[in-house]
Design a protein around this motif. Structure first.
Motif, PDB file in Angstrom:
ATOM      1  N   CYS A 209      21.236   1.024 -42.060  1.00  0.00           N
ATOM      2  CA  CYS A 209      21.126   2.364 -42.648  1.00  0.00           C
ATOM      3  C   CYS A 209      19.733   2.494 -43.239  1.00  0.00           C
ATOM      4  CB  CYS A 209      22.182   2.576 -43.735  1.00  0.00           C
ATOM      5  SG  CYS A 209      23.862   2.650 -43.102  1.00  0.00           S
TER       6      CYS A 209
ATOM      7  N   ASP B 258      17.024   5.033 -45.458  1.00  0.00           N
ATOM      8  CA  ASP B 258      16.955   6.142 -46.397  1.00  0.00           C
ATOM      9  C   ASP B 258      15.807   7.042 -45.972  1.00  0.00           C
ATOM     10  OD1 ASP B 258      17.468   7.717 -48.581  1.00  0.00           O
ATOM     11  OD2 ASP B 258      16.293   6.480 -49.962  1.00  0.00           O
TER      12      ASP B 258
ATOM     13  N   ARG C  17      18.641  11.835 -47.964  1.00  0.00           N
ATOM     14  CA  ARG C  17      19.380  11.766 -46.720  1.00  0.00           C
ATOM     15  C   ARG C  17      19.386  10.327 -46.224  1.00  0.00           C
ATOM     16  NH1 ARG C  17      19.915  16.241 -42.382  1.00  0.00           N
ATOM     17  NH2 ARG C  17      20.653  17.135 -44.288  1.00  0.00           N
ATOM     18  N   ARG C  18      20.536   9.895 -45.761  1.00  0.00           N
ATOM     19  CA  ARG C  18      20.705   8.537 -45.273  1.00  0.00           C
ATOM     20  C   ARG C  18      21.140   8.601 -43.823  1.00  0.00           C
ATOM     21  NH1 ARG C  18      25.382   4.606 -46.996  1.00  0.00           N
ATOM     22  NH2 ARG C  18      24.535   2.691 -46.189  1.00  0.00           N
TER      23      ARG C  18
ATOM     24  N   CYS D  49      22.432   6.225 -40.518  1.00  0.00           N
ATOM     25  CA  CYS D  49      22.941   4.915 -40.119  1.00  0.00           C
ATOM     26  C   CYS D  49      23.069   4.837 -38.605  1.00  0.00           C
ATOM     27  CB  CYS D  49      24.315   4.654 -40.747  1.00  0.00           C
ATOM     28  SG  CYS D  49      24.273   4.526 -42.540  1.00  0.00           S
TER      29      CYS D  49
ATOM     30  N   SER E   6      26.942   8.646 -42.179  1.00  0.00           N
ATOM     31  CA  SER E   6      25.962   8.182 -43.155  1.00  0.00           C
ATOM     32  C   SER E   6      26.566   7.450 -44.340  1.00  0.00           C
ATOM     33  CB  SER E   6      25.130   9.356 -43.651  1.00  0.00           C
ATOM     34  OG  SER E   6      25.968  10.285 -44.289  1.00  0.00           O
ATOM     35  N   TRP E   7      27.876   7.491 -44.520  1.00  0.00           N
ATOM     36  CA  TRP E   7      28.468   6.884 -45.708  1.00  0.00           C
ATOM     37  C   TRP E   7      29.064   5.512 -45.423  1.00  0.00           C
ATOM     38  CZ3 TRP E   7      33.546   6.570 -44.377  1.00  0.00           C
ATOM     39  CH2 TRP E   7      34.023   7.524 -43.480  1.00  0.00           C
TER      40      TRP E   7
ATOM     41  N   THR F 197      29.167   1.345 -44.679  1.00  0.00           N
ATOM     42  CA  THR F 197      28.577   0.168 -45.300  1.00  0.00           C
ATOM     43  C   THR F 197      28.109  -0.769 -44.195  1.00  0.00           C
ATOM     44  OG1 THR F 197      30.146   0.390 -47.111  1.00  0.00           O
ATOM     45  CG2 THR F 197      29.004  -1.726 -46.917  1.00  0.00           C
TER      46      THR F 197
ATOM     47  N   TYR G  17      34.201   8.725 -37.904  1.00  0.00           N
ATOM     48  CA  TYR G  17      35.325   7.982 -38.449  1.00  0.00           C
ATOM     49  C   TYR G  17      36.619   8.584 -37.930  1.00  0.00           C
ATOM     50  CZ  TYR G  17      37.811   5.218 -41.941  1.00  0.00           C
ATOM     51  OH  TYR G  17      38.617   4.319 -42.565  1.00  0.00           O
TER      52      TYR G  17
ATOM     53  N   ALA H 130      36.643  14.185 -44.757  1.00  0.00           N
ATOM     54  CA  ALA H 130      35.286  13.996 -45.272  1.00  0.00           C
ATOM     55  C   ALA H 130      34.338  15.070 -44.751  1.00  0.00           C
ATOM     56  CB  ALA H 130      34.762  12.614 -44.906  1.00  0.00           C
TER      57      ALA H 130
ATOM     58  N   SER I  84      36.613  10.845 -49.926  1.00  0.00           N
ATOM     59  CA  SER I  84      35.509   9.928 -49.712  1.00  0.00           C
ATOM     60  C   SER I  84      35.640   8.682 -50.588  1.00  0.00           C
ATOM     61  CB  SER I  84      34.169  10.611 -49.974  1.00  0.00           C
ATOM     62  OG  SER I  84      34.037  10.916 -51.345  1.00  0.00           O
TER      63      SER I  84
END
Length: 187
Positions: A76, A78, A86-87, A89, A108-109, A111, A127, A135, A185
Motif C-alpha cells: 500500500c 500513501d 489517499r491510499r 493498495c 484501500s483499507w 492490511t 471485498y 463499505a 468498516s
C-alpha cells in the motif's frame, strides 16, 4: 408650540433609497443563484466521479458482478497531497476456479499481508460479502448528502414543504448510508 419636524424627504433622497434597495435585492438574488450553482456543481461532480465506482463495489460485494477468488494485499502506498489523504493498495488475486495469479488494484483499507475473500471485475478486486457492499455506501451516502444541499440552497424558489421534504430525505439517506458504512468498516 414646538416646530413640527419636516417629514418630507427630497425626491433625490427617495431615489437613492430605491436604488439601494434594488441593489440589495439584486445582490440577494445573485447570492441565491451562486449558492445553488455551487451546490449543483459539488453534487454533480461527486456523483459523477465517485458514485459509479461505489456502485460497482456494491455489485462486487454482493456477488452480482465479478469472479470469485482470494486477494492478498502486497503493498500500500500513501498518495497524500497537501489537501487530500489517499491510499492505494496493490494485491495478488488468485482465481478460485483456476488458481491463476493476477496483480490487481485492491481496496484501500486492506492490511498488507492479509488474505481476503474477494471478487475481481475489470482488473479491480473488491471485498466479497456484506462488508464490501456496505463499505462502498460511504461514497453513495456522501453523494446523497451533497444532493440534499441542492433543495436547501434553492431557497424561495421551492415551496417550503417541498424543500424540507427533499432536503430531509436526501440528507437523512446520505447520513444513514455513511453511518452504516463507517460502522461496518470497523467490523
Amino acid at each position: 408650540m414646538s416646530p413640527r419636524p419636516n417629514r418630507r424627504r427630497s425626491f433625490r433622497a427617495r431615489q437613492q433609497d430605491a436604488h439601494h434597495q434594488q441593489q440589495e435585492e439584486r445582490t440577494q438574488k445573485f447570492l441565491k443563484i451562486f449558492y445553488l450553482v455551487v451546490a449543483v456543481v459539488i453534487a454533480g461532480v461527486w456523483n459523477v466521479m465517485e458514485t459509479p465506482p461505489a456502485i460497482k463495489e456494491v455489485g462486487i460485494g454482493t456477488g452480482l458482478i465479478g469472479i470469485p477468488g482470494t486477494l492478498t494485499i502486497l503493498e500500500c502506498t500513501d498518495q497524500s497531497t497537501a489537501k487530500f489523504s489517499r491510499r492505494r493498495c496493490d494485491g495478488d488475486f488468485v482465481y478460485a476456479s483456476t488458481g491463476e495469479h493476477v496483480t490487481v488494484r485492491a481496496f484501500s483499507w486492506g492490511t498488507v499481508g492479509e488474505v481476503y475473500p474477494a471478487r475481481i471485475a475489470d482488473g479491480q478486486a473488491g471485498y466479497a460479502g456484506a462488508r464490501g457492499a456496505l463499505a462502498a455506501l460511504l461514497d453513495i451516502g456522501t453523494g446523497l448528502l451533497f444532493l440534499g444541499l441542492v433543495p436547501a440552497t434553492a431557497g424561495s424558489w421551492l415551496s417550503s414543504r417541498v424543500r424540507r421534504g427533499l432536503g430531509y430525505s436526501l440528507t437523512g439517506g446520505g447520513l444513514l448510508a455513511m453511518g452504516v458504512s463507517v460502522v461496518t468498516s470497523f467490523l
